[in-house]
Design a protein around this motif. Structure first.
Motif, mmCIF file in Angstrom:
data_model
loop_
_atom_site.group_PDB
_atom_site.id
_atom_site.type_symbol
_atom_site.label_atom_id
_atom_site.label_comp_id
_atom_site.label_asym_id
_atom_site.label_seq_id
_atom_site.Cartn_x
_atom_site.Cartn_y
_atom_site.Cartn_z
ATOM 1 N N HIS A 72 0.838 -1.209 0.000
ATOM 2 C CA HIS A 72 0.000 0.000 0.000
ATOM 3 C C HIS A 72 0.871 1.256 0.000
ATOM 4 O O HIS A 72 0.618 2.206 -0.757
ATOM 5 N N SER A 73 1.903 1.281 0.831
ATOM 6 C CA SER A 73 2.792 2.443 0.886
ATOM 7 C C SER A 73 3.557 2.606 -0.425
ATOM 8 O O SER A 73 3.726 3.735 -0.923
ATOM 9 N N PHE A 74 4.011 1.486 -0.989
ATOM 10 C CA PHE A 74 4.741 1.544 -2.258
ATOM 11 C C PHE A 74 3.871 2.118 -3.368
ATOM 12 O O PHE A 74 4.334 2.934 -4.185
ATOM 13 N N HIS A 75 2.612 1.731 -3.400
ATOM 14 C CA HIS A 75 1.702 2.215 -4.441
ATOM 15 C C HIS A 75 1.570 3.731 -4.401
ATOM 16 O O HIS A 75 1.693 4.402 -5.439
ATOM 17 N N TYR A 76 1.335 4.279 -3.226
ATOM 18 C CA TYR A 76 1.116 5.728 -3.134
ATOM 19 C C TYR A 76 2.426 6.511 -3.226
ATOM 20 O O TYR A 76 2.422 7.653 -3.720
ATOM 21 N N MET A 77 3.517 5.931 -2.800
ATOM 22 C CA MET A 77 4.809 6.598 -3.005
ATOM 23 C C MET A 77 5.151 6.644 -4.490
ATOM 24 O O MET A 77 5.711 7.631 -4.976
ATOM 25 N N LYS A 78 4.805 5.597 -5.207
ATOM 26 C CA LYS A 78 5.014 5.597 -6.664
ATOM 27 C C LYS A 78 4.188 6.690 -7.327
ATOM 28 O O LYS A 78 4.661 7.406 -8.215
ATOM 29 N N ARG A 79 2.957 6.846 -6.883
ATOM 30 C CA ARG A 79 2.095 7.877 -7.457
ATOM 31 C C ARG A 79 2.638 9.278 -7.165
ATOM 32 O O ARG A 79 2.535 10.187 -8.004
ATOM 33 N N ILE A 80 3.211 9.472 -5.983
ATOM 34 C CA ILE A 80 3.792 10.771 -5.651
ATOM 35 C C ILE A 80 4.984 11.070 -6.552
ATOM 36 O O ILE A 80 5.123 12.184 -7.081
ATOM 37 N N VAL A 81 5.849 10.080 -6.745
ATOM 38 C CA VAL A 81 7.012 10.260 -7.628
ATOM 39 C C VAL A 81 6.563 10.549 -9.056
ATOM 40 O O VAL A 81 7.118 11.417 -9.744
ATOM 41 N N GLU A 82 5.554 9.842 -9.523
ATOM 42 C CA GLU A 82 5.048 10.064 -10.885
ATOM 43 C C GLU A 82 4.464 11.463 -11.028
ATOM 44 O O GLU A 82 4.644 12.116 -12.058
ATOM 45 N N THR A 83 3.761 11.927 -10.010
ATOM 46 C CA THR A 83 3.190 13.271 -10.063
ATOM 47 C C THR A 83 4.274 14.333 -10.141
ATOM 48 O O THR A 83 4.147 15.331 -10.863
ATOM 49 N N LEU A 84 5.357 14.129 -9.409
ATOM 50 C CA LEU A 84 6.425 15.132 -9.355
ATOM 51 C C LEU A 84 7.334 15.097 -10.582
ATOM 52 O O LEU A 84 7.791 16.147 -11.052
ATOM 53 N N PHE A 85 7.607 13.912 -11.130
ATOM 54 C CA PHE A 85 8.658 13.795 -12.135
ATOM 55 C C PHE A 85 8.234 13.160 -13.460
ATOM 56 O O PHE A 85 8.999 13.206 -14.421
ATOM 57 N N VAL A 86 7.052 12.576 -13.544
ATOM 58 C CA VAL A 86 6.685 11.837 -14.752
ATOM 59 C C VAL A 86 5.510 12.473 -15.492
ATOM 60 O O VAL A 86 5.595 12.750 -16.692
ATOM 61 N N HIS A 87 4.420 12.708 -14.801
ATOM 62 C CA HIS A 87 3.192 13.138 -15.469
ATOM 63 C C HIS A 87 3.353 14.504 -16.136
ATOM 64 O O HIS A 87 3.975 15.411 -15.583
ATOM 65 N N ARG A 88 2.768 14.619 -17.316
ATOM 66 C CA ARG A 88 2.620 15.910 -17.995
ATOM 67 C C ARG A 88 1.113 16.174 -18.074
ATOM 68 O O ARG A 88 0.437 15.656 -18.959
ATOM 69 N N LEU A 89 0.611 16.969 -17.151
ATOM 70 C CA LEU A 89 -0.825 17.161 -17.023
ATOM 71 C C LEU A 89 -1.349 18.065 -18.123
ATOM 72 O O LEU A 89 -0.773 19.100 -18.435
ATOM 73 N N SER A 90 -2.483 17.668 -18.722
ATOM 74 C CA SER A 90 -3.056 18.416 -19.838
ATOM 75 C C SER A 90 -3.668 19.733 -19.375
ATOM 76 O O SER A 90 -3.580 20.729 -20.064
ATOM 77 N N HIS A 91 -4.351 19.742 -18.240
ATOM 78 C CA HIS A 91 -4.973 20.949 -17.711
ATOM 79 C C HIS A 91 -4.199 21.383 -16.468
ATOM 80 O O HIS A 91 -3.909 20.578 -15.597
ATOM 81 N N SER A 92 -3.931 22.651 -16.415
ATOM 82 C CA SER A 92 -3.079 23.149 -15.342
ATOM 83 C C SER A 92 -3.797 23.271 -14.012
ATOM 84 O O SER A 92 -3.191 23.165 -12.962
#
Length: 346
Positions: free
Chosen positions: A172-192
């Motif tokens: 569970h912790s790994f899943h949400y830590m992965k999502r945090i890393v993706e939000t900070l360094f991976v995702h390119r959000l279409s709407h600001s």
């Protein structure tokens, strides 16, 4: 002979003293054609009251980009004078204008009328995602460490005797830590941005479900899965496989969107085997997300986790179908073999 030589000498001297012919005058260059400058008259009306908020006269096509108030005087007047810095949206023909649209490409004449809508207080998508993920991460750990006032006093700060409880906490912790890393360094959000009120709806969903699941999984009377260690290992393998797949899909989608380019492209499988599912599914990130929670459900054999997985699957199906329709509408050459979320099924 002397006479001929004398005449030749006289002719030579006369030709030497004769003035050189004047150079030909260059032809006059044709006058440059003056560029025709088209000016627009832009009228901004309130979408609710139809009150005239602003009239821009002689807007040149080179500076006529409109949408989220890039035009200086329009931005200054509406954003500062009318809505106190809130994000606004301009609408033409019932459709919101995109950032890259300009006046001469819109179906309007030299007199254009747009409608102003106040979108209210906004918050960035990145901030929302971070709050969504940090909340469940912290809440689950509160139940895992069995802090006071959660269970009976005799169980405060005690550890579970079942290995699956500790594995579930790590997953569970790994899943949400992965999502945090993706939000900070991976995702390119279409709407600001998104409406500020949505943060309460999004956070309540994730936070409440995290508390509900954590309460039963970490409960002192929790019983392990029916098939024991074999079931836990199989579920853990499914969970980790889908987590790697989800990260691979997010990386592929991120590489597809360049920071300075707004042109959309069709995602295709890459050399990474986890992306090969793109051949059959339009939104494999949701497919892997569903697989992760199915693995977590099988691992914990807990009803709240199953309920969370079912609700999440319904919501992700709605998003996947919308994205699939968008792909089909935007790209004529989009692969027809693909399904929204489940290959050949849904």
């Amino acid at each position: 002979m002397d006479a001929l030589a004398l005449e030749a000498k006289v002719a030579k001297s006369e030709s030497a003293t004769a003035p050189a012919p004047a150079p030909a005058k260059p032809r006059p260059k044709p006058p440059k054609k003056t560029k025709r400058i088209v000016y627009f008259e832009v009228e901004i009306l309130d979408i609710k009251t139809r009150e005239k908020l602003l009239l821009l006269d002689k807007v040149c096509v080179q500076t006529s980009e409109l949408s989220w108030c890039p035009y200086p005087s329009l931005s200054h007047y509406l954003c500062e004078e009318k809505v106190n810095g809130c994000v606004i949206l301009l609408i033409s023909e019932g459709k919101p204008l995109r950032d890259e649209e300009i006046l001469q490409e819109l179906p309007v004449g030299t007199t254009a009328t747009f409608y102003f809508r106040d979108l209210g207080a906004q918050i960035s998508w990145g901030t929302v995602f971070l709050i969504e993920c940090i909340g469940p991460l912290v809440i689950y750990l509160l139940f895992y460490f069995r802090l006071p006032l959660i269970y009976a006093p005799k169980y405060e700060f005690t550890d579970s005797k079942h290995l699956v409880v500790h594995i579930a906490c790590v997953c569970h912790s790994f899943h949400y830590m992965k999502r945090i890393v993706e939000t900070l360094f991976v995702h390119r959000l279409s709407h600001s941005t998104m409406p500020l009120r949505n943060i309460f709806k999004n956070c309540s969903y994730h936070w409440c479900f995290a508390a509900w699941m954590a309460y039963y999984i970490n409960h002192p009377l929790y019983t392990p899965p029916y098939y024991g260690e074999k079931q836990v290992k199989a579920a853990l393998a499914i969970f980790l496989f889908c987590q790697l797949g989800s990260f691979s899909i997010h990386m592929a989608l991120s590489n597809l969107k360049l920071p300075s380019c707004k042109i959309k492209k069709i995602p295709y499988p890459t050399k990474n085997p986890f992306t090969w599912i793109f051949a059959l599914v339009s939104c494999p990130n949701y497919t892997y997300e569903l697989g992760s929670w199915l693995g977590f459900t099988l691992m914990t054999q807990c009803v709240p986790v199953l309920f969370f997985t079912v609700v999440g699957f319904i919501q992700m199906t709605v998003w996947a179908k919308g994205k699939h329709r968008s792909y089909l509408k935007e790209f004529k050459e989009y692969p027809t073999l693909r399904s929204p979320i489940l290959p050949f099924i849904l």
